[in-house]
Design an enzyme around this catalytic site. Structure first.
Site: not given
Length: 311
Positions: A226, A274
């Site tokens: 993250r 991502h």
């Protein structure tokens, strides 16, 4: 006649393979996106990744929410969540996909591929003598389902592997340490840092300017967990100063990364959108179906998350 239905919401995952996998595993259940729902759909389950605000309020009969991924931080703090179990995916195929990304990123630095890429742009023949894997100290920050597999795979290749986790863990070939008091020493002995922590109140900006400065000068950073685990401005400053020799980043505090973000133009940064590991319908559908069957039979669901902890 009403049929039990799973409502699906994701801006990145196509619905078709999930429908194929889940309707094959549960022939009596339909998978539908909100625009497809009709009066015949009895929405009892939700399969989601970052659904829009207010999404869950439309489905008062929900009994289970499944997150299309491992991290639960995207649902924390929402006001529309019903009081039902929330489960994450726990799929070995996802762990292997993540491990392949981490292996790529570590090997790119360990074999100086980033140096050769820069030399190629300058049309320079630049020789760097290869080093044995055992001479490169790789630290994996976070030894959960994804981080643990990545650390084990790196150890198998002969790297000098250490791992840090919140609570004690044991992994073959990996020197492990745990607890916040051990973090500084762990960072000081890491040449390539792999960040695999979930985002929680305790891990937000865990890697701040002070902790980044503990890494050996020129250390490399890989973040596939993250973005907000790392203080982004502090990381940029460390990359510009040379304290960090490079970074491979799959996650960011704001996604998609804005076009004017300074990370785009730093020559020692590799950006991916991502995708280090994604949910795989072919393997994960069986886990989702099994949890629905458990719920129907009154058994507790597996891989339930605690939003107060963030995982």
């Amino acid at each position: 006649m009403a049929r039990e239905t799973i409502v699906f919401s994701s801006a990145v995952d196509p619905i078709a393979p999930w429908r194929e996998g889940l309707e094959a595993a549960l022939p009596d259940v339909a998978l539908r996106a909100p625009p497809e729902l009709s009066a015949d759909d009895d929405v009892r389950y939700a399969l989601v990744w970052k659904p829009p605000e207010g999404f869950f309020a439309a489905y008062p009969k929900l009994r289970l929410i499944t997150i299309l991924g491992v991290g639960a931080d995207a649902l924390a703090g929402r006001t529309d969540l019903p009081d039902v179990p929330i489960a994450r995916l726990s799929d070995p195929a996802m762990a292997q996909m993540m491990a392949s990304y981490i292996l790529f990123a570590v090997l790119r630095y360990a074999r100086d591929i980033d140096v050769f890429e820069a030399a190629q742009r300058d049309r320079r023949w630049h020789y760097v003598h290869p080093r044995e894997a055992r001479l490169t100290r790789v630290g994996v920050l976070g030894l959960g389902e994804l981080g643990g597999v990545a650390a084990t795979e790196l150890a198998r290749l002969g790297f000098d592997i250490s791992g840090w986790s919140r609570s004690p863990k044991t992994l073959p070939g990996v020197r492990t340490t745990s607890g916040i008091d051990a973090l500084d020493a762990f960072l000081a002995e890491t040449d390539i840092l792999v960040v695999m922590l979930p985002l929680t109140g305790q891990t937000h900006h865990l890697l701040d300017a002070r902790r980044l400065a503990l890494l050996p000068a020129g250390a490399k950073l890989i973040n596939a967990s993250r973005g907000a685990v790392v203080d982004e401005p502090a990381m940029i400053q460390a990359l510009v100063s040379g304290q960090l020799g490079g970074a491979t980043l799959d996650v960011f505090e704001r996604e998609p990364l804005p076009t004017d973000h300074p990370l785009w133009t730093l020559p020692n940064v590799l950006i991916t959108p991502h995708l280090a590991s994604v949910a795989l319908p072919a393997s994960a559908a069986a886990q989702i179906a099994a949890n629905i069957r458990r719920l129907r039979s009154g058994e507790p669901v597996r891989h339930r998350v605690d939003l107060t902890r963030g995982y």
